[in-house]
Design an enzyme around this catalytic site. Sequence first.
Site, PDB file in Angstrom:
ATOM      1  N   HIS A  75     -17.598  20.145  13.888  1.00 22.30           N
ATOM      2  CA  HIS A  75     -18.708  18.943  13.343  1.00 22.30           C
ATOM      3  C   HIS A  75     -17.886  17.870  12.890  1.00 22.30           C
ATOM      4  O   HIS A  75     -16.863  17.835  12.720  1.00 22.30           O
ATOM      5  CB  HIS A  75     -19.171  19.927  11.923  1.00 22.30           C
ATOM      6  CG  HIS A  75     -18.338  20.435  11.126  1.00 22.30           C
ATOM      7  ND1 HIS A  75     -17.730  19.577  10.107  1.00 22.30           N
ATOM      8  CD2 HIS A  75     -17.282  21.434  10.947  1.00 22.30           C
ATOM      9  CE1 HIS A  75     -16.651  20.366   9.278  1.00 22.30           C
ATOM     10  NE2 HIS A  75     -16.476  21.280   9.914  1.00 22.30           N
ATOM     11  N   ASP A  77     -19.371  16.113  10.302  1.00 20.59           N
ATOM     12  CA  ASP A  77     -19.474  15.784   8.760  1.00 20.59           C
ATOM     13  C   ASP A  77     -18.301  16.292   7.874  1.00 20.59           C
ATOM     14  O   ASP A  77     -17.590  17.121   8.452  1.00 20.59           O
ATOM     15  CB  ASP A  77     -20.915  16.366   8.139  1.00 20.59           C
ATOM     16  CG  ASP A  77     -21.026  17.887   8.344  1.00 20.59           C
ATOM     17  OD1 ASP A  77     -20.520  18.302   9.324  1.00 20.59           O
ATOM     18  OD2 ASP A  77     -21.409  18.678   7.451  1.00 20.59           O
ATOM     19  N   ASP A 107     -10.381  19.365   8.391  1.00 22.02           N
ATOM     20  CA  ASP A 107     -11.922  20.012   8.449  1.00 22.02           C
ATOM     21  C   ASP A 107     -12.895  19.033   9.032  1.00 22.02           C
ATOM     22  O   ASP A 107     -13.548  18.519   7.865  1.00 22.02           O
ATOM     23  CB  ASP A 107     -12.113  20.905   7.224  1.00 22.02           C
ATOM     24  CG  ASP A 107     -13.547  21.531   7.166  1.00 22.02           C
ATOM     25  OD1 ASP A 107     -13.734  21.676   8.488  1.00 22.02           O
ATOM     26  OD2 ASP A 107     -13.953  21.818   6.416  1.00 22.02           O
ATOM     27  N   GLU A 139     -22.363  20.455   9.135  1.00 26.23           N
ATOM     28  CA  GLU A 139     -21.987  22.122   9.282  1.00 26.23           C
ATOM     29  C   GLU A 139     -21.778  22.497   7.621  1.00 26.23           C
ATOM     30  O   GLU A 139     -21.718  23.737   7.227  1.00 26.23           O
ATOM     31  CB  GLU A 139     -20.779  22.102   9.969  1.00 26.23           C
ATOM     32  CG  GLU A 139     -20.168  23.405  10.207  1.00 26.23           C
ATOM     33  CD  GLU A 139     -19.050  23.821   9.217  1.00 26.23           C
ATOM     34  OE1 GLU A 139     -18.916  25.224   9.029  1.00 26.23           O
ATOM     35  OE2 GLU A 139     -18.892  23.274   8.345  1.00 26.23           O
ATOM     36  N   GLU A 140     -21.320  21.338   6.828  1.00 24.64           N
ATOM     37  CA  GLU A 140     -20.762  21.503   5.583  1.00 24.64           C
ATOM     38  C   GLU A 140     -21.802  21.984   4.487  1.00 24.64           C
ATOM     39  O   GLU A 140     -21.691  22.249   3.124  1.00 24.64           O
ATOM     40  CB  GLU A 140     -19.819  20.364   5.022  1.00 24.64           C
ATOM     41  CG  GLU A 140     -18.743  20.406   5.844  1.00 24.64           C
ATOM     42  CD  GLU A 140     -17.552  21.407   5.689  1.00 24.64           C
ATOM     43  OE1 GLU A 140     -17.932  22.471   5.063  1.00 24.64           O
ATOM     44  OE2 GLU A 140     -16.541  21.125   6.370  1.00 24.64           O
ATOM     45  N   GLU A 167     -12.476  25.101  14.080  1.00 23.26           N
ATOM     46  CA  GLU A 167     -12.182  24.963  12.738  1.00 23.26           C
ATOM     47  C   GLU A 167     -10.732  25.332  12.513  1.00 23.26           C
ATOM     48  O   GLU A 167     -10.200  26.089  12.970  1.00 23.26           O
ATOM     49  CB  GLU A 167     -13.037  26.042  11.964  1.00 23.26           C
ATOM     50  CG  GLU A 167     -14.801  25.714  11.745  1.00 23.26           C
ATOM     51  CD  GLU A 167     -14.764  24.857  10.560  1.00 23.26           C
ATOM     52  OE1 GLU A 167     -13.854  24.507   9.871  1.00 23.26           O
ATOM     53  OE2 GLU A 167     -15.853  24.050  10.757  1.00 23.26           O
TER      54      GLU A 167
HETATM   55 ZN   LIG Z   1     -15.537  22.785   8.951  1.00 24.42          ZN
END
Ligand SMILES: [Zn+2]
Length: 392
Positions: A75, A77, A107, A139-140, A167
């Site tokens: 991801h 974001d 992340d 995603e977050e 991840e």
């Molecule tokens: Zn993540």
Amino acid sequence: MTVPSVEAVIEILQRLVAFDTTSHKTNIPCAEYVRDYLAGHGIEARILPADDGIHANLFATVGPDAPGGIALSGHMDVVPVTGQPWDTDPFTVVEKDGRLYGRGTCDMKGYLACVLAVAPELKRRRLTRPFHLVFSYDEEVGCTGVKPMIAEFGRSLPTPEIVLVGEPSRMAVVDAHKGGYRFRTEVIGKDAHSSKPQLGVGSIMIAAELITELKRIEERLKAKLHSARFDPPYASISVSAIEGGIAHNIIPPRCAFSWGVRALPGMDTLAIKRELDAFAERALLPAMRAVSPDCSITTELLGELPPFYSGEASPATTLALKIAGQNETYAVPYGTEASHFQAAGCSSVICGPGDIDQAHQPNEFVEIAELERCLAFLDRLARYAEARHAEA
Ligand SMILES: [Zn+2]
């Protein structure tokens, strides 16, 4: 083929981190950078705009136009930096003692940078099966952004056979995680002067009964359903917010509370909602309606991330273990997009650089050594995809 240098990864990471892609902000400039970078290496990427006009997914294929293939997913974001005490500018990568500091370095822009650094090498290889770059947004905030892209699998986009989600797992192979379900329950009672309680229905008292019932349900889950792979080893229920009430002398007509379930693979989480509804119907609503027919109790599902379980023998897990040279899989407490890929029929697994303990923290960092391990993993993966060509 040469393994790309970690310097190449760091250079890309610097560019990615410089885009403030906090989930509620736009990620389109970041997606455009990725598209242009790939175009510079002869790889065509598609930007898939979201309905909200400020977000976009990105999908690119490298290698043959063949069904299946391996998706590398991450991801774009990041979580907010608001209120966090950072020692350096979160949107500038700062290298110190073998670590790269910056929002998203762990992340999970570090992984995206590794994938992008390897992409030109993939392009040069004679691959037997395609690689898909699957970069998502939001995603977050509940892994929601990837869903419209997955909905296009088998339609305007090819369906990957295997999805590797990068991840942070310290490059361990993760084949299971809990799911997350968010609910909101609203109680409509009846207002009255608090000196005449018989004329009203106190919504906060009713909410308290419902919350106590949730606690009872959780106790039962704890006693019955266990998976030693998880910490804690049971499904948990938590109430996260509550609101209601007007003044000390008014029976409160409305109360609402938010609650959630961290679900184990294999459990029927929506059964908890049904059980709460049945409890309300049986134990609470008859007396409430006797005072006022307008009283109600409604529970709404706000968001769901299903539990993820790929399994030790799944194609994705088998491949990741082989490439990583490991023989053990892990379960993690945090949720990822792997759930949605798995639910869409793509065998999925999590394996990415960095430690989840550094994610979402002030002074988030990824170790350069972790990025090197990820690069080596991707290189072995590419060689594997090419080796199969030689075999064929
Ligand atoms: Zn993540």
